[in-house]
Design a protein around this motif. Structure first.
Motif, PDB file in Angstrom:
ATOM      1  N   ILE A   1      16.750   0.323   0.882  1.00 18.25           N
ATOM      2  CA  ILE A   1      16.044   1.539   0.502  1.00 18.25           C
ATOM      3  C   ILE A   1      16.187   1.775  -1.000  1.00 18.25           C
ATOM      4  O   ILE A   1      15.244   2.213  -1.661  1.00 18.25           O
ATOM      5  CB  ILE A   1      16.574   2.737   1.316  1.00 18.25           C
ATOM      6  N   VAL A   2      17.339   1.426  -1.540  1.00 19.68           N
ATOM      7  CA  VAL A   2      17.600   1.660  -2.962  1.00 19.68           C
ATOM      8  C   VAL A   2      16.980   0.572  -3.837  1.00 19.68           C
ATOM      9  O   VAL A   2      16.346   0.872  -4.857  1.00 19.68           O
ATOM     10  CB  VAL A   2      19.126   1.745  -3.215  1.00 19.68           C
ATOM     11  N   PHE A   3      17.131  -0.697  -3.459  1.00 19.09           N
ATOM     12  CA  PHE A   3      16.804  -1.801  -4.354  1.00 19.09           C
ATOM     13  C   PHE A   3      15.457  -2.472  -4.111  1.00 19.09           C
ATOM     14  O   PHE A   3      15.137  -3.445  -4.798  1.00 19.09           O
ATOM     15  CB  PHE A   3      17.901  -2.867  -4.301  1.00 19.09           C
ATOM     16  N   TYR A   4      14.679  -2.052  -3.155  1.00 19.97           N
ATOM     17  CA  TYR A   4      13.342  -2.615  -2.970  1.00 19.97           C
ATOM     18  C   TYR A   4      12.321  -1.611  -3.473  1.00 19.97           C
ATOM     19  O   TYR A   4      12.429  -0.409  -3.230  1.00 19.97           O
ATOM     20  CB  TYR A   4      13.081  -2.951  -1.502  1.00 19.97           C
ATOM     21  N   ASP A   5      11.323  -2.122  -4.185  1.00 25.32           N
ATOM     22  CA  ASP A   5      10.294  -1.245  -4.729  1.00 25.32           C
ATOM     23  C   ASP A   5       9.024  -2.054  -4.989  1.00 25.32           C
ATOM     24  O   ASP A   5       9.048  -3.287  -4.999  1.00 25.32           O
ATOM     25  CB  ASP A   5      10.782  -0.600  -6.024  1.00 25.32           C
ATOM     26  N   LEU A   6       7.942  -1.335  -5.198  1.00 26.13           N
ATOM     27  CA  LEU A   6       6.675  -1.972  -5.531  1.00 26.13           C
ATOM     28  C   LEU A   6       6.687  -2.359  -7.004  1.00 26.13           C
ATOM     29  O   LEU A   6       7.014  -1.554  -7.869  1.00 26.13           O
ATOM     30  CB  LEU A   6       5.513  -1.025  -5.257  1.00 26.13           C
ATOM     31  N   LEU A   7       6.340  -3.615  -7.289  1.00 27.99           N
ATOM     32  CA  LEU A   7       6.274  -4.107  -8.652  1.00 27.99           C
ATOM     33  C   LEU A   7       4.883  -4.673  -8.913  1.00 27.99           C
ATOM     34  O   LEU A   7       4.227  -5.179  -7.998  1.00 27.99           O
ATOM     35  CB  LEU A   7       7.313  -5.206  -8.886  1.00 27.99           C
ATOM     36  N   ASN A   8       4.462  -4.614 -10.164  1.00 27.03           N
ATOM     37  CA  ASN A   8       3.183  -5.189 -10.555  1.00 27.03           C
ATOM     38  C   ASN A   8       3.458  -6.557 -11.154  1.00 27.03           C
ATOM     39  O   ASN A   8       3.981  -6.674 -12.251  1.00 27.03           O
ATOM     40  CB  ASN A   8       2.489  -4.269 -11.559  1.00 27.03           C
ATOM     41  N   VAL A   9       3.125  -7.633 -10.417  1.00 28.33           N
ATOM     42  CA  VAL A   9       3.354  -9.002 -10.863  1.00 28.33           C
ATOM     43  C   VAL A   9       2.000  -9.685 -11.003  1.00 28.33           C
ATOM     44  O   VAL A   9       1.269  -9.840 -10.020  1.00 28.33           O
ATOM     45  CB  VAL A   9       4.248  -9.772  -9.864  1.00 28.33           C
ATOM     46  N   ASN A  10       1.678 -10.086 -12.213  1.00 24.59           N
ATOM     47  CA  ASN A  10       0.402 -10.757 -12.507  1.00 24.59           C
ATOM     48  C   ASN A  10      -0.793  -9.949 -12.029  1.00 24.59           C
ATOM     49  O   ASN A  10      -1.758 -10.491 -11.488  1.00 24.59           O
ATOM     50  CB  ASN A  10       0.366 -12.158 -11.900  1.00 24.59           C
ATOM     51  N   GLY A  11      -0.730  -8.649 -12.173  1.00 26.36           N
ATOM     52  CA  GLY A  11      -1.840  -7.786 -11.792  1.00 26.36           C
ATOM     53  C   GLY A  11      -1.911  -7.450 -10.311  1.00 26.36           C
ATOM     54  O   GLY A  11      -2.843  -6.802  -9.868  1.00 26.36           O
TER      55      GLY A  11
ATOM     56  N   LYS B   1       0.816  -1.217   0.000  1.00 24.27           N
ATOM     57  CA  LYS B   1       0.000   0.000   0.000  1.00 24.27           C
ATOM     58  C   LYS B   1       0.846   1.261   0.000  1.00 24.27           C
ATOM     59  O   LYS B   1       0.390   2.314  -0.372  1.00 24.27           O
ATOM     60  CB  LYS B   1      -0.935   0.002   1.212  1.00 24.27           C
ATOM     61  N   SER B   2       2.085   1.143   0.446  1.00 22.92           N
ATOM     62  CA  SER B   2       2.947   2.311   0.557  1.00 22.92           C
ATOM     63  C   SER B   2       4.351   1.969   0.065  1.00 22.92           C
ATOM     64  O   SER B   2       4.969   1.001   0.530  1.00 22.92           O
ATOM     65  CB  SER B   2       3.009   2.775   2.012  1.00 22.92           C
ATOM     66  N   ARG B   3       4.839   2.762  -0.846  1.00 25.04           N
ATOM     67  CA  ARG B   3       6.188   2.554  -1.372  1.00 25.04           C
ATOM     68  C   ARG B   3       7.234   2.800  -0.288  1.00 25.04           C
ATOM     69  O   ARG B   3       8.242   2.095  -0.205  1.00 25.04           O
ATOM     70  CB  ARG B   3       6.406   3.502  -2.549  1.00 25.04           C
ATOM     71  N   VAL B   4       6.993   3.783   0.562  1.00 28.25           N
ATOM     72  CA  VAL B   4       7.918   4.085   1.654  1.00 28.25           C
ATOM     73  C   VAL B   4       7.988   2.916   2.627  1.00 28.25           C
ATOM     74  O   VAL B   4       9.078   2.492   3.040  1.00 28.25           O
ATOM     75  CB  VAL B   4       7.503   5.391   2.375  1.00 28.25           C
ATOM     76  N   TRP B   5       6.843   2.353   2.996  1.00 24.52           N
ATOM     77  CA  TRP B   5       6.830   1.231   3.938  1.00 24.52           C
ATOM     78  C   TRP B   5       7.488  -0.003   3.314  1.00 24.52           C
ATOM     79  O   TRP B   5       8.147  -0.771   4.002  1.00 24.52           O
ATOM     80  CB  TRP B   5       5.408   0.914   4.396  1.00 24.52           C
ATOM     81  N   CYS B   6       7.315  -0.183   2.011  1.00 27.43           N
ATOM     82  CA  CYS B   6       7.973  -1.286   1.301  1.00 27.43           C
ATOM     83  C   CYS B   6       9.488  -1.191   1.477  1.00 27.43           C
ATOM     84  O   CYS B   6      10.159  -2.188   1.720  1.00 27.43           O
ATOM     85  CB  CYS B   6       7.599  -1.244  -0.178  1.00 27.43           C
ATOM     86  N   LYS B   7      10.024  -0.002   1.378  1.00 20.39           N
ATOM     87  CA  LYS B   7      11.468   0.187   1.486  1.00 20.39           C
ATOM     88  C   LYS B   7      11.954   0.145   2.938  1.00 20.39           C
ATOM     89  O   LYS B   7      13.000  -0.410   3.237  1.00 20.39           O
ATOM     90  CB  LYS B   7      11.865   1.508   0.841  1.00 20.39           C
ATOM     91  N   ILE B   8      11.176   0.708   3.854  1.00 21.07           N
ATOM     92  CA  ILE B   8      11.612   0.834   5.252  1.00 21.07           C
ATOM     93  C   ILE B   8      11.429  -0.470   6.038  1.00 21.07           C
ATOM     94  O   ILE B   8      12.237  -0.788   6.914  1.00 21.07           O
ATOM     95  CB  ILE B   8      10.845   1.988   5.942  1.00 21.07           C
ATOM     96  N   ARG B   9      10.405  -1.243   5.742  1.00 12.39           N
ATOM     97  CA  ARG B   9      10.114  -2.462   6.501  1.00 12.39           C
ATOM     98  C   ARG B   9      11.300  -3.421   6.489  1.00 12.39           C
ATOM     99  O   ARG B   9      11.700  -3.952   7.521  1.00 12.39           O
ATOM    100  CB  ARG B   9       8.887  -3.166   5.943  1.00 12.39           C
ATOM    101  N   GLY B  10      11.896  -3.640   5.316  1.00  9.80           N
ATOM    102  CA  GLY B  10      13.042  -4.534   5.224  1.00  9.80           C
ATOM    103  C   GLY B  10      14.224  -4.049   6.036  1.00  9.80           C
ATOM    104  O   GLY B  10      14.911  -4.835   6.685  1.00  9.80           O
ATOM    105  N   VAL B  11      14.441  -2.745   6.016  1.00 10.94           N
ATOM    106  CA  VAL B  11      15.544  -2.163   6.791  1.00 10.94           C
ATOM    107  C   VAL B  11      15.320  -2.391   8.277  1.00 10.94           C
ATOM    108  O   VAL B  11      16.209  -2.879   8.989  1.00 10.94           O
ATOM    109  CB  VAL B  11      15.686  -0.653   6.484  1.00 10.94           C
TER     110      VAL B  11
END
Length: 195
Positions: free
Chosen positions: A147-157, A79-89
């Motif tokens: 932070i650099v290499f994780y991002d939201l991707l659209n996979v199979n919709g 739901k959030s690009r920022v959370w996608c990057k920060i959660r892993g960190v």
């Protein structure tokens, strides 16, 4: 479909109780060590207290959010690009700091129980605080690629939070997970446990 349903029930049956028991256990550890105030004079107590904080964070961010995703179909990372990057960190920093505390406690147990006076004197809380802070900063710096290499991707919709760099993927899987996450902590704890 049956595999997804089985995964959902397994997550509810085992992961949710494990998460709740782990959170309660770590909160009790934190309460006991903060109440007794042993961490001010005992290096092992300081390591266990810090480890409990990091384990609590790991349980909430790792297992707790995974239970929400698999059992209740709530996924904050898509739901959030920022959370996608920060959660892993946040998750990796907590996991590796927890391993670090466990290794430092093993090393401190060796130092504090040594027959050598000089080794026993190396076990002090002040030095342990500096080492813990130093490793905390090191693990934060080590996780900058998330932070650099994780991002939201659209996979199979469907939106998914994934690694977008194959080199970082290999580095993480083969060096970080195997080396830093398994070999180094097991080796340190085995050697100092044996000694």
């Amino acid at each position: 479909l049956q595999l997804q349903l089985g995964s959902k029930y397994l997550s509810l049956s085992f992961a949710l109780p494990l998460c709740i028991i782990g959170i309660v256990g770590n909160l009790l550890n934190i309460l006991v060590f903060l109440t007794l105030r042993n961490y001010k004079h005992n290096t092992s107590s300081l390591c266990i207290l810090c480890k409990s904080f990091f384990d609590l964070t790991t349980l909430i961010l790792g297992l707790g959010l995974r239970v929400l995703r698999h059992s209740f179909l709530i996924d904050f990372s898509v739901k959030s690009r920022v959370w996608c990057k920060i959660r892993g960190v946040l998750l990796e920093v907590s996991v590796f700091n927890s391993f670090t505390c466990l290794c430092l406690q093993s090393i401190d147990a060796f130092f504090s129980s040594s027959s050598s006076v000089t080794l026993r004197q190396k076990s002090n809380v002040r030095t342990a605080r500096y080492i813990l802070i130093g490793f905390f900063i090191f693990w934060i710096c080590h996780q900058i690629p998330y932070i650099v290499f994780y991002d939201l991707l659209n996979v199979n919709g469907k939106q998914t939070c994934r690694n977008i760099n194959t080199i970082f993927y290999r580095y993480r899987n083969y060096f970080v997970v195997l080396g830093i996450g398994n070999v180094i902590p097991i080796t340190v704890m085995s050697v100092f446990g044996f000694l």
